[in-house]
Design a protein around this motif. Structure first.
Motif, mmCIF file in Angstrom:
data_model
loop_
_atom_site.group_PDB
_atom_site.id
_atom_site.type_symbol
_atom_site.label_atom_id
_atom_site.label_comp_id
_atom_site.label_asym_id
_atom_site.label_seq_id
_atom_site.Cartn_x
_atom_site.Cartn_y
_atom_site.Cartn_z
ATOM 1 N N ASP A 121 1.862 14.178 12.874
ATOM 2 C CA ASP A 121 1.121 12.908 12.911
ATOM 3 C C ASP A 121 1.533 11.966 11.786
ATOM 4 O O ASP A 121 1.676 10.764 12.000
ATOM 5 C CB ASP A 121 -0.387 13.150 12.846
ATOM 6 N N SER A 122 1.716 12.494 10.584
ATOM 7 C CA SER A 122 2.073 11.618 9.465
ATOM 8 C C SER A 122 3.476 11.047 9.627
ATOM 9 O O SER A 122 3.734 9.898 9.270
ATOM 10 C CB SER A 122 1.926 12.346 8.123
ATOM 11 N N VAL A 123 4.388 11.823 10.175
ATOM 12 C CA VAL A 123 5.739 11.322 10.437
ATOM 13 C C VAL A 123 5.697 10.312 11.573
ATOM 14 O O VAL A 123 6.338 9.262 11.519
ATOM 15 C CB VAL A 123 6.704 12.491 10.757
ATOM 16 N N VAL B 118 0.863 -1.178 0.000
ATOM 17 C CA VAL B 118 0.000 0.000 0.000
ATOM 18 C C VAL B 118 0.900 1.230 0.000
ATOM 19 O O VAL B 118 1.909 1.268 0.711
ATOM 20 C CB VAL B 118 -0.880 0.017 1.282
ATOM 21 N N LEU B 119 0.543 2.224 -0.791
ATOM 22 C CA LEU B 119 1.231 3.503 -0.766
ATOM 23 C C LEU B 119 0.293 4.534 -0.162
ATOM 24 O O LEU B 119 -0.811 4.744 -0.666
ATOM 25 C CB LEU B 119 1.648 3.955 -2.175
ATOM 26 N N LYS B 120 0.716 5.156 0.928
ATOM 27 C CA LYS B 120 -0.057 6.216 1.549
ATOM 28 C C LYS B 120 0.673 7.527 1.318
ATOM 29 O O LYS B 120 1.852 7.655 1.638
ATOM 30 C CB LYS B 120 -0.237 5.962 3.047
ATOM 31 N N ILE B 121 -0.051 8.499 0.764
ATOM 32 C CA ILE B 121 0.505 9.815 0.485
ATOM 33 C C ILE B 121 -0.268 10.821 1.333
ATOM 34 O O ILE B 121 -1.488 10.911 1.244
ATOM 35 C CB ILE B 121 0.364 10.183 -1.002
ATOM 36 N N SER B 122 0.452 11.556 2.161
ATOM 37 C CA SER B 122 -0.214 12.532 3.027
ATOM 38 C C SER B 122 0.666 13.768 3.165
ATOM 39 O O SER B 122 1.849 13.747 2.830
ATOM 40 C CB SER B 122 -0.499 11.923 4.398
ATOM 41 N N ASP C 197 8.617 17.681 -0.964
ATOM 42 C CA ASP C 197 7.688 18.767 -1.297
ATOM 43 C C ASP C 197 6.491 18.847 -0.361
ATOM 44 O O ASP C 197 5.351 19.016 -0.798
ATOM 45 C CB ASP C 197 7.207 18.641 -2.748
ATOM 46 N N GLY C 198 6.739 18.682 0.939
ATOM 47 C CA GLY C 198 5.663 18.798 1.916
ATOM 48 C C GLY C 198 4.732 17.605 1.979
ATOM 49 O O GLY C 198 3.635 17.690 2.530
ATOM 50 N N ARG C 199 5.157 16.473 1.413
ATOM 51 C CA ARG C 199 4.338 15.256 1.400
ATOM 52 C C ARG C 199 5.142 14.106 1.989
ATOM 53 O O ARG C 199 6.353 14.045 1.866
ATOM 54 C CB ARG C 199 3.915 14.872 -0.026
ATOM 55 N N GLU C 200 4.423 13.183 2.620
ATOM 56 C CA GLU C 200 4.999 11.932 3.117
ATOM 57 C C GLU C 200 4.514 10.803 2.208
ATOM 58 O O GLU C 200 3.319 10.701 1.936
ATOM 59 C CB GLU C 200 4.551 11.639 4.551
ATOM 60 N N TYR C 201 5.421 9.976 1.757
ATOM 61 C CA TYR C 201 5.118 8.817 0.920
ATOM 62 C C TYR C 201 5.586 7.596 1.684
ATOM 63 O O TYR C 201 6.784 7.461 1.955
ATOM 64 C CB TYR C 201 5.858 8.908 -0.415
ATOM 65 N N VAL C 202 4.662 6.721 2.051
ATOM 66 C CA VAL C 202 5.023 5.532 2.818
ATOM 67 C C VAL C 202 4.474 4.309 2.089
ATOM 68 O O VAL C 202 3.254 4.177 1.899
ATOM 69 C CB VAL C 202 4.468 5.578 4.259
ATOM 70 N N VAL C 203 5.377 3.429 1.666
ATOM 71 C CA VAL C 203 4.983 2.142 1.092
ATOM 72 C C VAL C 203 5.066 1.137 2.226
ATOM 73 O O VAL C 203 6.092 1.018 2.892
ATOM 74 C CB VAL C 203 5.920 1.715 -0.061
ATOM 75 N N MET C 204 3.953 0.452 2.468
ATOM 76 C CA MET C 204 3.906 -0.528 3.554
ATOM 77 C C MET C 204 3.310 -1.832 3.043
ATOM 78 O O MET C 204 2.609 -1.858 2.034
ATOM 79 C CB MET C 204 3.107 0.016 4.737
ATOM 80 N N SER C 205 3.628 -2.906 3.742
ATOM 81 C CA SER C 205 3.084 -4.213 3.379
ATOM 82 C C SER C 205 1.582 -4.241 3.637
ATOM 83 O O SER C 205 1.053 -3.423 4.392
ATOM 84 C CB SER C 205 3.776 -5.316 4.172
ATOM 85 N N ARG C 206 0.913 -5.184 3.002
ATOM 86 C CA ARG C 206 -0.513 -5.396 3.259
ATOM 87 C C ARG C 206 -0.648 -6.530 4.254
ATOM 88 O O ARG C 206 0.084 -7.515 4.204
ATOM 89 C CB ARG C 206 -1.243 -5.772 1.971
ATOM 90 N N LEU C 207 -1.595 -6.402 5.153
ATOM 91 C CA LEU C 207 -1.871 -7.458 6.121
ATOM 92 C C LEU C 207 -3.099 -8.232 5.687
ATOM 93 O O LEU C 207 -4.022 -7.662 5.098
ATOM 94 C CB LEU C 207 -2.111 -6.866 7.515
ATOM 95 N N ASP C 208 -3.129 -9.523 5.987
ATOM 96 C CA ASP C 208 -4.317 -10.330 5.722
ATOM 97 C C ASP C 208 -5.413 -9.950 6.709
ATOM 98 O O ASP C 208 -5.132 -9.512 7.825
ATOM 99 C CB ASP C 208 -4.003 -11.824 5.889
ATOM 100 N N GLY C 209 -6.636 -10.136 6.296
ATOM 101 C CA GLY C 209 -7.753 -9.887 7.201
ATOM 102 C C GLY C 209 -8.791 -8.990 6.572
ATOM 103 O O GLY C 209 -8.711 -8.626 5.404
ATOM 104 N N GLU C 210 -9.800 -8.683 7.359
ATOM 105 C CA GLU C 210 -10.882 -7.818 6.907
ATOM 106 C C GLU C 210 -10.791 -6.471 7.598
ATOM 107 O O GLU C 210 -10.311 -6.365 8.723
ATOM 108 C CB GLU C 210 -12.241 -8.424 7.281
#
Length: 98
Positions: A47-49, A38-42, A74-87
């Motif tokens: 808080d984002s850091v 998952v890539l989250k861009i904020s 440029d004032g944005r945080e880009y975090v690529v994280m693994s996906r977890l199984d589940g709902e």
């Protein structure tokens, strides 16, 4: 992903994988769902850091996504994280069980 303005480090990590935009959350962040991550861009805020720092701290202690790659640009945080199984907790079966 050629039309997305991503930092080079993030673009290189993700390559040309296909993704879907997650529309479930209510935050101002953009969340892109890939098959394995998952890539989250904020916006860059305390808080984002803190979010990716907490995930790194909890790794191995709790079941949290693994931070695979991150970049501040440029004032944005880009975090690529693994996906977890589940709902997700907002799945209909949970919401109907009120």
């Amino acid at each position: 992903m050629t039309d997305l303005k991503l930092p080079e480090k993030i673009r290189t990590y993700l390559g040309e994988r296909g993704f879907e935009t997650d529309e479930v959350g209510r935050s101002a962040s953009t969340v892109l769902m890939f098959d394995d991550c998952v890539l989250k861009i904020s916006g860059t805020t305390p808080d984002s850091v803190n979010e990716w720092r907490v995930m790194e701290y909890l790794a191995g202690k709790l079941s949290v996504p693994e931070v695979l790659c991150r970049e501040s640009s440029d004032g944005r945080e880009y975090v690529v994280m693994s996906r977890l199984d589940g709902e997700m907790s907002c799945a209909e079966r949970y919401l109907d069980d009120v």
